[in-house]
Design a protein around this motif. Sequence first.
Motif, PDB file in Angstrom:
ATOM      1  N   ASN A 223       0.821  -1.224   0.000  1.00 38.62           N
ATOM      2  CA  ASN A 223       0.000   0.000   0.000  1.00 38.62           C
ATOM      3  C   ASN A 223       0.852   1.271   0.000  1.00 38.62           C
ATOM      4  OD1 ASN A 223      -2.546  -1.271  -0.062  1.00 38.62           O
ATOM      5  ND2 ASN A 223      -2.473  -1.597   2.152  1.00 38.62           N
ATOM      6  N   THR A 224       2.119   1.149  -0.369  1.00 34.46           N
ATOM      7  CA  THR A 224       2.940   2.353  -0.500  1.00 34.46           C
ATOM      8  C   THR A 224       2.426   3.226  -1.635  1.00 34.46           C
ATOM      9  OG1 THR A 224       4.875   1.166   0.344  1.00 34.46           O
ATOM     10  CG2 THR A 224       5.289   3.204  -0.866  1.00 34.46           C
ATOM     11  N   LEU A 225       2.042   2.604  -2.749  1.00 36.84           N
ATOM     12  CA  LEU A 225       1.458   3.360  -3.860  1.00 36.84           C
ATOM     13  C   LEU A 225       0.001   3.659  -3.530  1.00 36.84           C
ATOM     14  CD1 LEU A 225       1.709   4.601  -6.661  1.00 36.84           C
ATOM     15  CD2 LEU A 225       1.088   2.382  -7.630  1.00 36.84           C
ATOM     16  N   ALA A 226      -0.287   4.918  -3.256  1.00 38.48           N
ATOM     17  CA  ALA A 226      -1.623   5.312  -2.813  1.00 38.48           C
ATOM     18  C   ALA A 226      -2.516   5.770  -3.952  1.00 38.48           C
ATOM     19  CB  ALA A 226      -1.524   6.438  -1.772  1.00 38.48           C
ATOM     20  N   ALA A 227      -1.956   6.470  -4.949  1.00 38.12           N
ATOM     21  CA  ALA A 227      -2.788   7.065  -5.995  1.00 38.12           C
ATOM     22  C   ALA A 227      -1.952   7.383  -7.222  1.00 38.12           C
ATOM     23  CB  ALA A 227      -3.458   8.342  -5.478  1.00 38.12           C
ATOM     24  N   VAL A 228      -2.647   7.468  -8.369  1.00 36.04           N
ATOM     25  CA  VAL A 228      -2.024   7.861  -9.633  1.00 36.04           C
ATOM     26  C   VAL A 228      -2.883   8.956 -10.246  1.00 36.04           C
ATOM     27  CG1 VAL A 228      -1.214   7.111 -11.894  1.00 36.04           C
ATOM     28  CG2 VAL A 228      -1.127   5.521  -9.959  1.00 36.04           C
ATOM     29  N   GLU A 229      -2.256  10.038 -10.651  1.00 35.54           N
ATOM     30  CA  GLU A 229      -2.962  11.171 -11.259  1.00 35.54           C
ATOM     31  C   GLU A 229      -2.994  11.000 -12.773  1.00 35.54           C
ATOM     32  OE1 GLU A 229      -2.584  15.304  -9.147  1.00 35.54           O
ATOM     33  OE2 GLU A 229      -1.329  15.320 -10.934  1.00 35.54           O
ATOM     34  N   THR A 230      -4.118  11.374 -13.408  1.00 38.97           N
ATOM     35  CA  THR A 230      -4.241  11.175 -14.850  1.00 38.97           C
ATOM     36  C   THR A 230      -3.288  12.069 -15.636  1.00 38.97           C
ATOM     37  OG1 THR A 230      -6.076  12.758 -14.849  1.00 38.97           O
ATOM     38  CG2 THR A 230      -6.625  10.404 -14.761  1.00 38.97           C
ATOM     39  N   TRP A 231      -3.288  13.357 -15.384  1.00 38.28           N
ATOM     40  CA  TRP A 231      -2.404  14.303 -16.085  1.00 38.28           C
ATOM     41  C   TRP A 231      -2.369  15.582 -15.264  1.00 38.28           C
ATOM     42  CZ3 TRP A 231      -0.378  12.801 -20.960  1.00 38.28           C
ATOM     43  CH2 TRP A 231       0.459  13.730 -21.574  1.00 38.28           C
ATOM     44  N   ASN A 232      -1.181  16.049 -14.953  1.00 32.87           N
ATOM     45  CA  ASN A 232      -1.026  17.212 -14.092  1.00 32.87           C
ATOM     46  C   ASN A 232      -1.368  18.509 -14.817  1.00 32.87           C
ATOM     47  OD1 ASN A 232       0.022  18.787 -11.763  1.00 32.87           O
ATOM     48  ND2 ASN A 232       1.641  19.335 -13.206  1.00 32.87           N
ATOM     49  N   GLU A 233      -2.341  19.249 -14.276  1.00 33.14           N
ATOM     50  CA  GLU A 233      -2.690  20.599 -14.742  1.00 33.14           C
ATOM     51  C   GLU A 233      -2.850  20.663 -16.261  1.00 33.14           C
ATOM     52  OE1 GLU A 233      -0.013  23.420 -12.946  1.00 33.14           O
ATOM     53  OE2 GLU A 233      -0.593  22.833 -10.918  1.00 33.14           O
ATOM     54  N   ALA A 234      -3.725  19.812 -16.767  1.00 29.00           N
ATOM     55  CA  ALA A 234      -3.979  19.777 -18.210  1.00 29.00           C
ATOM     56  C   ALA A 234      -4.728  21.019 -18.692  1.00 29.00           C
ATOM     57  CB  ALA A 234      -4.773  18.522 -18.568  1.00 29.00           C
ATOM     58  N   ASN A 235      -5.104  21.902 -17.776  1.00 22.93           N
ATOM     59  CA  ASN A 235      -5.728  23.168 -18.181  1.00 22.93           C
ATOM     60  C   ASN A 235      -4.700  24.144 -18.760  1.00 22.93           C
ATOM     61  OD1 ASN A 235      -5.111  23.173 -15.115  1.00 22.93           O
ATOM     62  ND2 ASN A 235      -5.058  25.341 -15.658  1.00 22.93           N
ATOM     63  N   THR A 236      -3.411  23.835 -18.635  1.00 22.66           N
ATOM     64  CA  THR A 236      -2.368  24.731 -19.148  1.00 22.66           C
ATOM     65  C   THR A 236      -1.889  24.225 -20.507  1.00 22.66           C
ATOM     66  OG1 THR A 236      -0.710  23.485 -17.908  1.00 22.66           O
ATOM     67  CG2 THR A 236      -1.617  25.435 -16.856  1.00 22.66           C
TER      68      THR A 236
ATOM     69  N   GLY B 190      -6.140  29.615 -10.468  1.00 27.19           N
ATOM     70  CA  GLY B 190      -6.798  30.478 -11.438  1.00 27.19           C
ATOM     71  C   GLY B 190      -8.247  30.090 -11.679  1.00 27.19           C
ATOM     72  N   ASP B 191      -8.937  30.886 -12.457  1.00 24.93           N
ATOM     73  CA  ASP B 191     -10.357  30.667 -12.746  1.00 24.93           C
ATOM     74  C   ASP B 191     -10.479  29.789 -14.003  1.00 24.93           C
ATOM     75  OD1 ASP B 191     -13.039  30.698 -13.082  1.00 24.93           O
ATOM     76  OD2 ASP B 191     -13.258  32.872 -13.134  1.00 24.93           O
ATOM     77  N   HIS B 192     -10.630  28.483 -13.796  1.00 32.60           N
ATOM     78  CA  HIS B 192     -10.634  27.540 -14.915  1.00 32.60           C
ATOM     79  C   HIS B 192     -11.964  26.774 -14.983  1.00 32.60           C
ATOM     80  CE1 HIS B 192      -6.447  28.451 -15.592  1.00 32.60           C
ATOM     81  NE2 HIS B 192      -6.152  28.119 -14.349  1.00 32.60           N
ATOM     82  N   LYS B 193     -13.049  27.513 -14.883  1.00 31.58           N
ATOM     83  CA  LYS B 193     -14.375  26.878 -14.932  1.00 31.58           C
ATOM     84  C   LYS B 193     -14.584  26.110 -16.240  1.00 31.58           C
ATOM     85  CE  LYS B 193     -16.920  30.223 -12.040  1.00 31.58           C
ATOM     86  NZ  LYS B 193     -15.919  31.335 -11.993  1.00 31.58           N
ATOM     87  N   LYS B 194     -14.150  26.700 -17.351  1.00 32.50           N
ATOM     88  CA  LYS B 194     -14.377  26.072 -18.648  1.00 32.50           C
ATOM     89  C   LYS B 194     -13.699  24.708 -18.708  1.00 32.50           C
ATOM     90  CE  LYS B 194     -13.860  26.899 -23.630  1.00 32.50           C
ATOM     91  NZ  LYS B 194     -13.386  27.858 -24.672  1.00 32.50           N
ATOM     92  N   TYR B 195     -12.493  24.637 -18.243  1.00 29.16           N
ATOM     93  CA  TYR B 195     -11.763  23.367 -18.253  1.00 29.16           C
ATOM     94  C   TYR B 195     -12.438  22.347 -17.342  1.00 29.16           C
ATOM     95  CZ  TYR B 195      -8.205  20.034 -16.676  1.00 29.16           C
ATOM     96  OH  TYR B 195      -7.542  18.893 -16.317  1.00 29.16           O
ATOM     97  N   VAL B 196     -12.753  22.753 -16.124  1.00 28.22           N
ATOM     98  CA  VAL B 196     -13.373  21.827 -15.168  1.00 28.22           C
ATOM     99  C   VAL B 196     -14.712  21.331 -15.707  1.00 28.22           C
ATOM    100  CG1 VAL B 196     -14.353  21.610 -12.851  1.00 28.22           C
ATOM    101  CG2 VAL B 196     -12.192  22.825 -13.176  1.00 28.22           C
ATOM    102  N   ASN B 197     -15.524  22.240 -16.210  1.00 31.02           N
ATOM    103  CA  ASN B 197     -16.839  21.853 -16.722  1.00 31.02           C
ATOM    104  C   ASN B 197     -16.722  20.905 -17.922  1.00 31.02           C
ATOM    105  OD1 ASN B 197     -17.958  23.476 -14.771  1.00 31.02           O
ATOM    106  ND2 ASN B 197     -18.364  25.203 -16.150  1.00 31.02           N
ATOM    107  N   ALA B 198     -15.742  21.154 -18.794  1.00 30.47           N
ATOM    108  CA  ALA B 198     -15.559  20.289 -19.954  1.00 30.47           C
ATOM    109  C   ALA B 198     -15.170  18.876 -19.523  1.00 30.47           C
ATOM    110  CB  ALA B 198     -14.496  20.878 -20.886  1.00 30.47           C
ATOM    111  N   GLN B 199     -14.337  18.776 -18.484  1.00 32.56           N
ATOM    112  CA  GLN B 199     -13.957  17.473 -17.960  1.00 32.56           C
ATOM    113  C   GLN B 199     -15.168  16.731 -17.379  1.00 32.56           C
ATOM    114  OE1 GLN B 199     -10.433  15.807 -17.262  1.00 32.56           O
ATOM    115  NE2 GLN B 199     -10.872  16.584 -19.309  1.00 32.56           N
ATOM    116  N   VAL B 200     -15.972  17.443 -16.616  1.00 37.33           N
ATOM    117  CA  VAL B 200     -17.156  16.819 -16.011  1.00 37.33           C
ATOM    118  C   VAL B 200     -18.125  16.370 -17.098  1.00 37.33           C
ATOM    119  CG1 VAL B 200     -19.148  17.222 -14.511  1.00 37.33           C
ATOM    120  CG2 VAL B 200     -16.887  18.079 -13.844  1.00 37.33           C
ATOM    121  N   GLU B 201     -18.355  17.218 -18.108  1.00 41.11           N
ATOM    122  CA  GLU B 201     -19.267  16.872 -19.200  1.00 41.11           C
ATOM    123  C   GLU B 201     -18.755  15.672 -19.993  1.00 41.11           C
ATOM    124  OE1 GLU B 201     -22.137  17.943 -19.629  1.00 41.11           O
ATOM    125  OE2 GLU B 201     -22.264  19.890 -18.620  1.00 41.11           O
ATOM    126  N   ALA B 202     -17.444  15.516 -20.094  1.00 43.34           N
ATOM    127  CA  ALA B 202     -16.873  14.403 -20.848  1.00 43.34           C
ATOM    128  C   ALA B 202     -16.938  13.090 -20.074  1.00 43.34           C
ATOM    129  CB  ALA B 202     -15.426  14.716 -21.221  1.00 43.34           C
TER     130      ALA B 202
END
Length: 377
Positions: A264-277, A316-328
């Motif tokens: 259980n040393t490996l706890a989590a894996v992130e999909t892609w770091n800060e893909a809003n940039t 920063g204000d990244h509503k568009k990115y967050v919303n697009a991810q949720v919609e997808a």
Amino acid sequence: MAGQNPSRQCRTFRHTGLTAGLIALSLLTEAQSVMAEMKLSVDAGVPLGLYTPQQPAKLNVRIEPDPTAPTWSGRLLITRADLLTEEQVVEELPVEITGGQPAHVEYAPSLANGMYRLDMALMAKPSTSGDVAPLATARQFIGHAPARWARDLPDDWPLNTHLSADLPPLQGFKTYRVFTHWATNNPQRGEYIWTKLDGQFETIKRIGGRMTLADDSAPAWSVSPERAVPIKWIKGGIANPPDDMNDYRTYVRALLDRYDDGTNTLAAVETWNEANTSDRWNGTPQQLVEMARILREERERSPGKPRIIGIAVSAGDHKKYVNAQVEAGILNQVDVVSGHWYEEMHSYDADGAINSLVKHVDLLRQPMEAPPDVGRG
């Protein structure tokens, strides 16, 4: 005085003043000479100079004279400033230099919890003419806190931090976020170089911690040159998703096979770091969701079942990115969503601009809670 020659008194006074002046000049000249020869350095003995009750403060002060310097004795003047109360404590420790050999002075102060600044000055022994300038100086910041190593903390401990060459594992944290790039670990198809990540994994495992892996690149070999957007700070790293998602699946499987070792040393894996940039991601929301789906599927065949983290939005204000991810459909593929709001942790104004931490939390919370047929801002 009666019976004494006034002119003799005057001559005697001038002679005495001249002698004192010559002695003071001699001391100053000697101090200036030694100053050019002395070097002062401090080894705190713990990462970043942070001590705990399990590792009380013990600093090693090293004094390096010129190899040709004569035997010399002096003192180490230490001014310890409490950065919270602004109180100061001044201490002196004896110093002996023998025949130009380096000397070590151990300084083990008793510290209350807090942060401190240590100003150290190597001084000659005091003379009747007063102290001369320091022969050498050094400054060290240290801290003391009632922290424990990760193995002694519960699994739901909320304090986590990064692990890197500049920030080694510290007490008081349970999970350590590590950047590990696909492009670095898998520089050619079928070739894996795990050396750096192996070391980080073993370090975290040794202290009983948990590791979260973060990535923001694909290797150049996985993306056709005509559409590849290089990531400047990652050798061979590309901001595009791979042409063939099966290449990503192969890499993820190799990654989990190596590090999900049942501890259980490996706890989590992130999909892609800060893909809003744009300098990190040159793909679509749907491709990010596809990568998260692959992670989830490979996780299910892995013994420790590490969590999958998505969105991973920057400040920063990244509503568009967050919303697009949720919609997808990202919420169907991940266990956790995250935001990287380091600066915003210092803002307490809920009614202020987007740098408010409260508004950033709402950036993720509101689209997650909104019904599917409701607009997401």
